[in-house]
Scaffold this motif. Structure first.
Motif, PDB file in Angstrom:
ATOM      1  N   MET A 148     -20.723  59.461  29.066  1.00  0.00           N
ATOM      2  CA  MET A 148     -21.554  60.179  30.093  1.00  0.00           C
ATOM      3  C   MET A 148     -20.507  60.571  30.983  1.00  0.00           C
ATOM      4  SD  MET A 148     -24.289  58.547  32.578  1.00  0.00           S
ATOM      5  CE  MET A 148     -23.134  57.177  33.162  1.00  0.00           C
ATOM      6  N   VAL A 149     -20.385  61.630  31.696  1.00  0.00           N
ATOM      7  CA  VAL A 149     -19.340  61.975  32.891  1.00  0.00           C
ATOM      8  C   VAL A 149     -19.997  61.654  34.095  1.00  0.00           C
ATOM      9  CG1 VAL A 149     -18.064  63.734  33.827  1.00  0.00           C
ATOM     10  CG2 VAL A 149     -18.409  63.808  31.453  1.00  0.00           C
ATOM     11  N   GLU A 150     -19.435  60.956  34.826  1.00  0.00           N
ATOM     12  CA  GLU A 150     -19.781  60.588  36.187  1.00  0.00           C
ATOM     13  C   GLU A 150     -18.626  60.753  37.088  1.00  0.00           C
ATOM     14  OE1 GLU A 150     -21.575  56.743  36.822  1.00  0.00           O
ATOM     15  OE2 GLU A 150     -22.441  56.732  34.901  1.00  0.00           O
ATOM     16  N   ALA A 151     -18.970  61.842  38.134  1.00  0.00           N
ATOM     17  CA  ALA A 151     -17.686  62.167  38.796  1.00  0.00           C
ATOM     18  C   ALA A 151     -17.645  61.599  40.230  1.00  0.00           C
ATOM     19  CB  ALA A 151     -17.796  63.687  39.043  1.00  0.00           C
ATOM     20  N   GLY A 152     -16.685  60.928  40.530  1.00  0.00           N
ATOM     21  CA  GLY A 152     -16.624  60.424  42.130  1.00  0.00           C
ATOM     22  C   GLY A 152     -17.082  59.087  42.296  1.00  0.00           C
ATOM     23  N   VAL A 153     -17.247  58.370  41.151  1.00  0.00           N
ATOM     24  CA  VAL A 153     -18.031  57.096  41.465  1.00  0.00           C
ATOM     25  C   VAL A 153     -16.909  56.178  42.170  1.00  0.00           C
ATOM     26  CG1 VAL A 153     -18.753  55.051  40.146  1.00  0.00           C
ATOM     27  CG2 VAL A 153     -19.195  57.253  39.580  1.00  0.00           C
ATOM     28  N   SER A 154     -17.524  55.784  43.512  1.00  0.00           N
ATOM     29  CA  SER A 154     -16.407  54.758  44.053  1.00  0.00           C
ATOM     30  C   SER A 154     -16.838  53.343  44.093  1.00  0.00           C
ATOM     31  CB  SER A 154     -16.413  55.364  45.688  1.00  0.00           C
ATOM     32  OG  SER A 154     -15.652  56.501  45.815  1.00  0.00           O
ATOM     33  N   LYS A 155     -15.983  52.710  44.489  1.00  0.00           N
ATOM     34  CA  LYS A 155     -16.403  50.964  44.458  1.00  0.00           C
ATOM     35  C   LYS A 155     -16.948  50.768  45.911  1.00  0.00           C
ATOM     36  CE  LYS A 155     -11.661  49.730  45.482  1.00  0.00           C
ATOM     37  NZ  LYS A 155     -10.915  51.009  45.698  1.00  0.00           N
ATOM     38  N   ALA A 156     -17.678  50.126  45.993  1.00  0.00           N
ATOM     39  CA  ALA A 156     -18.326  49.490  47.220  1.00  0.00           C
ATOM     40  C   ALA A 156     -18.901  47.803  47.312  1.00  0.00           C
ATOM     41  CB  ALA A 156     -19.394  50.224  47.678  1.00  0.00           C
ATOM     42  N   ASP A 157     -18.597  47.217  47.914  1.00  0.00           N
ATOM     43  CA  ASP A 157     -19.044  45.711  47.875  1.00  0.00           C
ATOM     44  C   ASP A 157     -20.324  45.641  48.469  1.00  0.00           C
ATOM     45  OD1 ASP A 157     -18.330  45.437  50.657  1.00  0.00           O
ATOM     46  OD2 ASP A 157     -16.501  44.765  50.356  1.00  0.00           O
ATOM     47  N   LYS A 158     -20.751  43.986  48.408  1.00  0.00           N
ATOM     48  CA  LYS A 158     -22.192  43.949  49.021  1.00  0.00           C
ATOM     49  C   LYS A 158     -22.148  44.038  50.518  1.00  0.00           C
ATOM     50  CE  LYS A 158     -25.421  40.272  48.771  1.00  0.00           C
ATOM     51  NZ  LYS A 158     -25.566  38.595  48.410  1.00  0.00           N
ATOM     52  N   THR A 159     -21.071  43.575  51.086  1.00  0.00           N
ATOM     53  CA  THR A 159     -21.246  43.790  52.625  1.00  0.00           C
ATOM     54  C   THR A 159     -21.083  45.201  53.026  1.00  0.00           C
ATOM     55  OG1 THR A 159     -19.545  41.934  52.920  1.00  0.00           O
ATOM     56  CG2 THR A 159     -19.721  43.258  54.758  1.00  0.00           C
ATOM     57  N   GLU A 160     -20.448  46.088  52.259  1.00  0.00           N
ATOM     58  CA  GLU A 160     -20.730  47.612  52.662  1.00  0.00           C
ATOM     59  C   GLU A 160     -22.001  48.168  52.426  1.00  0.00           C
ATOM     60  OE1 GLU A 160     -18.262  51.761  51.529  1.00  0.00           O
ATOM     61  OE2 GLU A 160     -17.364  49.655  50.971  1.00  0.00           O
ATOM     62  N   PHE A 161     -22.693  47.631  51.472  1.00  0.00           N
ATOM     63  CA  PHE A 161     -24.120  48.248  50.927  1.00  0.00           C
ATOM     64  C   PHE A 161     -25.028  47.739  52.219  1.00  0.00           C
ATOM     65  CE2 PHE A 161     -22.738  49.056  46.641  1.00  0.00           C
ATOM     66  CZ  PHE A 161     -23.049  50.115  46.694  1.00  0.00           C
ATOM     67  N   THR A 162     -24.782  46.286  52.776  1.00  0.00           N
ATOM     68  CA  THR A 162     -25.578  45.773  53.817  1.00  0.00           C
ATOM     69  C   THR A 162     -25.311  46.839  55.186  1.00  0.00           C
ATOM     70  OG1 THR A 162     -25.354  43.669  52.779  1.00  0.00           O
ATOM     71  CG2 THR A 162     -26.039  43.730  55.183  1.00  0.00           C
ATOM     72  N   GLU A 163     -24.082  46.960  55.358  1.00  0.00           N
ATOM     73  CA  GLU A 163     -23.711  48.073  56.647  1.00  0.00           C
ATOM     74  C   GLU A 163     -24.234  49.434  56.353  1.00  0.00           C
ATOM     75  OE1 GLU A 163     -22.303  48.880  60.249  1.00  0.00           O
ATOM     76  OE2 GLU A 163     -22.453  46.910  59.067  1.00  0.00           O
ATOM     77  N   CYS A 164     -24.090  49.520  54.928  1.00  0.00           N
ATOM     78  CA  CYS A 164     -24.655  50.933  54.744  1.00  0.00           C
ATOM     79  C   CYS A 164     -26.013  51.248  55.219  1.00  0.00           C
ATOM     80  CB  CYS A 164     -24.461  51.619  53.405  1.00  0.00           C
ATOM     81  SG  CYS A 164     -25.302  53.231  52.976  1.00  0.00           S
ATOM     82  N   TRP A 165     -26.969  50.384  54.763  1.00  0.00           N
ATOM     83  CA  TRP A 165     -28.368  50.265  54.985  1.00  0.00           C
ATOM     84  C   TRP A 165     -28.705  50.266  56.478  1.00  0.00           C
ATOM     85  CZ3 TRP A 165     -32.930  51.441  53.164  1.00  0.00           C
ATOM     86  CH2 TRP A 165     -34.020  50.889  53.791  1.00  0.00           C
ATOM     87  N   ARG A 166     -27.887  49.193  57.487  1.00  0.00           N
ATOM     88  CA  ARG A 166     -28.170  49.233  58.798  1.00  0.00           C
ATOM     89  C   ARG A 166     -27.710  50.479  59.554  1.00  0.00           C
ATOM     90  NH1 ARG A 166     -24.565  45.459  59.515  1.00  0.00           N
ATOM     91  NH2 ARG A 166     -25.683  43.801  59.121  1.00  0.00           N
ATOM     92  N   THR A 167     -26.700  51.097  58.949  1.00  0.00           N
ATOM     93  CA  THR A 167     -26.270  52.461  59.558  1.00  0.00           C
ATOM     94  C   THR A 167     -27.179  53.368  59.238  1.00  0.00           C
ATOM     95  OG1 THR A 167     -23.932  51.688  59.401  1.00  0.00           O
ATOM     96  CG2 THR A 167     -24.328  54.093  59.737  1.00  0.00           C
ATOM     97  N   VAL A 168     -27.468  53.755  58.127  1.00  0.00           N
ATOM     98  CA  VAL A 168     -28.498  54.891  58.187  1.00  0.00           C
ATOM     99  C   VAL A 168     -29.716  54.549  58.659  1.00  0.00           C
ATOM    100  CG1 VAL A 168     -27.272  55.533  56.083  1.00  0.00           C
ATOM    101  CG2 VAL A 168     -29.223  54.080  55.687  1.00  0.00           C
ATOM    102  N   TRP A 169     -30.324  53.314  58.786  1.00  0.00           N
ATOM    103  CA  TRP A 169     -31.551  53.109  59.519  1.00  0.00           C
ATOM    104  C   TRP A 169     -31.278  53.377  60.702  1.00  0.00           C
ATOM    105  CZ3 TRP A 169     -36.357  52.031  57.896  1.00  0.00           C
ATOM    106  CH2 TRP A 169     -37.176  51.503  58.691  1.00  0.00           C
ATOM    107  N   THR A 170     -30.184  53.254  61.449  1.00  0.00           N
ATOM    108  CA  THR A 170     -30.084  53.557  62.989  1.00  0.00           C
ATOM    109  C   THR A 170     -29.678  55.152  63.247  1.00  0.00           C
ATOM    110  OG1 THR A 170     -27.794  52.640  63.069  1.00  0.00           O
ATOM    111  CG2 THR A 170     -29.628  51.284  63.717  1.00  0.00           C
ATOM    112  N   THR A 171     -29.162  55.616  62.246  1.00  0.00           N
ATOM    113  CA  THR A 171     -28.943  56.936  62.188  1.00  0.00           C
ATOM    114  C   THR A 171     -29.147  57.731  61.137  1.00  0.00           C
ATOM    115  OG1 THR A 171     -26.585  56.251  63.289  1.00  0.00           O
ATOM    116  CG2 THR A 171     -26.720  58.708  62.842  1.00  0.00           C
ATOM    117  N   PRO A 172     -30.484  58.266  61.087  1.00  0.00           N
ATOM    118  CA  PRO A 172     -31.134  58.889  60.050  1.00  0.00           C
ATOM    119  C   PRO A 172     -30.286  60.129  59.664  1.00  0.00           C
ATOM    120  CG  PRO A 172     -32.658  58.384  61.664  1.00  0.00           C
ATOM    121  CD  PRO A 172     -31.359  58.028  62.169  1.00  0.00           C
ATOM    122  N   TYR A 173     -29.774  60.739  60.655  1.00  0.00           N
ATOM    123  CA  TYR A 173     -28.788  62.112  60.147  1.00  0.00           C
ATOM    124  C   TYR A 173     -28.018  61.767  58.799  1.00  0.00           C
ATOM    125  CZ  TYR A 173     -26.058  66.276  60.934  1.00  0.00           C
ATOM    126  OH  TYR A 173     -25.516  67.514  60.960  1.00  0.00           O
TER     127      TYR A 173
END
Length: 576
Positions: free
Chosen positions: A1-26
């Motif tokens: 299967m071709v998957e373009a642009g898959v990047s690595k992200a650690d657990k801390t980054e996913f936690t930060e991601c959830w926090r950021t998008v929750w406070t900045t829905p844009y």
């Protein structure tokens, strides 16, 4: 299967991601809107596997001509190769947003053309249009998300694009299963893709261009306005400075290696560091396709039918499992790729793939050897005009079994009492299929009744489990890390084209290979390709886990050698 642009992200980054998008829905609005492109990419590459079963029922030519089936499947891949090239040009000339909008138009037109297609060639035209959209989306969606995301959560948000691709494939199998009893079956399956394309088109009309593109085009105030929406006020100025440095560095690179494609290619292949990086990058991309993954993703229901499940809906239901496991594997990869390393994950994955393919070959060979025999009484029970002519005139009809019948393009009508007992070999047409079904028998066209069928499905599932976390996602990560900064774009582009081209070769030849070599021979061939891929990965692909880009560049400058050969060379130097 071709998957373009898959990047690595650690657990801390996913936690930060959830926090950021929750406070900045844009930010979520930007990422989700662009991410629909990944969903469409996955849907349009997966949906054809189930739709093909019903297209064959509606068009006799498609049923009888293997090359036509392969063309319908593979023309989307051919379109994607050109779409990726066109998308790159549109990205640079008109912007990421325009490229996504253009991809949506192609998705929508392709879906409508396929849904109303009166003939196979019109389906092929629709597949080419969809392929162009897939190629553009595969490049542009992760790029837009990356450039419109805060740096601290960029990896996590781009990783979601990879999840949406596998999620789109899983969704396509669900929708295929949902329309199995609907009038028009395959037309609905292929036409549904027009809806999310339309949604994304209108969402993207409400969103801005990426700030990086705007800054590159000297629209600095517009770039700042967008950054103010996605960064806290105290971080905007710092991000503007980083953006300025990045764009200036990019312009400096162009001054050194030129803007033209030819000059960039010449510079890449003339540079020993980049050339060694390309050996590694192209190796993992070609290996990803030649392990046979897209034969499973594009032809999964057909493979299940080869294993002895005649019902279309049963084949689709069992294929749903493989698609679901692929999506789960993408999540597993995110958890382990930074812990165990890219090279180790790929090597372990390849050993598992080779094992599954060899055992699959044995299972299909056993199913072929033990397929039910042909009974003259059963065959002539349906009348001489219905009996397969090749069987009627065969020198040794007593040696015929179900596989012998299918090889000459006839159909096998199973025994009424037990489908594993001798059955009838009939001319393959709709009337015989109806008559066979009318006697409460099962009519087989692609595979034979087999006691090994469920074992084949289990092995397909195991194959996906060992493929997805390693060879499924890691090749894209390696290609994001292996090239020097100024050659990263052209290096990744060359490797991506090698992936799409390998994908095209595999998808365009799979059914022909199964006819020529049988299912067992075809899977054994892929096991051979996988072994060559494993050897190439061992000798050519270094470990890049945790290394700064400068360290990767230094390692390639010296020339990479596997650990075993490094020790041997040191021993030789010591004895000298």
């Amino acid at each position: 299967m071709v998957e373009a642009g898959v990047s690595k992200a650690d657990k801390t980054e996913f936690t930060e991601c959830w926090r950021t998008v929750w406070t900045t829905p844009y930010i979520m609005k930007l990422a989700f809107s662009a991410g629909i492109g990944g969903l469409l990419f996955g849907y349009d590459t997966g949906v054809i596997s189930g739709a093909l079963l019903y297209i064959k029922e509606d068009f006799v030519d498609v049923e009888k001509k293997t090359w036509l089936q392969e063309t319908i499947v593979s023309m989307a891949v051919a379109g994607a190769i050109f779409g990726a090239g066109i998308g790159g040009w549109i990205n640079d000339r008109f912007g990421r947003r325009i490229s996504i909008l253009a991809a949506d138009v192609l998705f929508f037109l392709g879906a409508i053309v396929m849904a109303v297609a009166p003939a196979p060639w019109v389906i092929i035209l629709g597949r080419i249009l969809v392929g162009l959209g897939v190629g553009m989306a595969s490049m542009t969606s992760p790029l837009y998300i990356s450039e419109a995301s805060p740096a601290r959560i960029r990896g996590a948000l781009v990783s979601t694009n990879g999840l949406l691709i596998t999620g789109g494939q899983f969704l396509s199998y669900l929708i295929n299963l949902g329309f199995t009893r609907a009038p028009g079956t395959w037309r609905w399956m292929l036409g549904v893709a027009g809806a999310p394309a339309l949604i994304q088109f209108f969402l993207m009309l409400t969103l801005p261009e990426s700030p990086r593109y705007l800054y590159r085009k000297d629209r600095v105030h517009e770039a700042r306005a967008i950054l103010e929406k996605i960064y806290p006020a105290n971080e905007v100025e710092g991000e503007m400075n980083r953006l300025q440095q990045s764009v200036e560095a990019e312009k400096a690179e162009e001054a050194i290696i030129g803007k033209g494609t030819f000059s960039r290619l010449k510079g890449a292949f003339g540079n020993p560091i980049v050339r060694r990086g390309l050996y590694a990058g192209i190796t993992v991309q070609v290996a990803q396709q030649f392990v046979g993954i897209n034969t499973v993703m594009y032809y999964s229901p057909s493979i299940v039918q080869f294993a002895g499940f005649a019902s279309n809906s049963t084949a689709l239901a069992l294929s749903l499992v493989t698609s679901g496991l692929n999506a789960v594997g993408s999540i597993v990869s995110m958890a382990f790729v930074d812990r165990y390393g890219r090279r180790k994950l790929m090597i372990i994955s390849m050993f598992g793939i080779i094992s599954c393919l060899v055992v699959l070959a044995i299972v299909f060979w056993q199913a072929s050897v033990h397929s039910p025999s042909i009974s003259p009484v059963e065959s002539f029970h349906f009348g001489k005009n219905s009996t397969c002519p090749a069987y009627s005139t065969a020198a040794n009809p007593s040696r015929w079994n179900c596989m012998s019948c299918l090889k000459v393009k006839c159909g096998f009508c199973a025994n009424k009492g037990d489908e594993h007992l001798p059955g009838a070999c009939l001319i393959q047409d709709k009337s015989n299929e109806v008559v066979c079904g009318g006697e409460h028998r099962t009519y087989f066209k692609s595979g034979c009744p087999s006691r090994f069928g469920f074992l084949a499905v289990i092995l397909l599932g195991l194959y996906i489990i060992v493929y997805s976390p390693g060879m499924g996602t890691v090749p894209w990560i390696v290609n994001s890390e292996i090239y020097p900064l100024r050659y990263r774009g052209i290096g990744g582009g060359i490797a991506a084209v090698s992936n799409w081209t390998s994908n095209l070769i595999v998808s365009l030849t799979f059914l022909s290979l199964t006819e020529a070599l049988g299912s067992a021979g075809t899977f054994l061939l892929f096991a051979g390709f996988s072994t060559l891929g494993l050897i190439a990965i061992y000798f050519l692909v270094p470990e890049t886990k945790g290394l700064p880009f400068e360290e990767v560049e230094k390692m390639l400058e010296k020339g990479y050698k596997p650990g075993l050969f490094k020790r041997k060379s040191k021993d030789v130097e010591g004895s000298a």
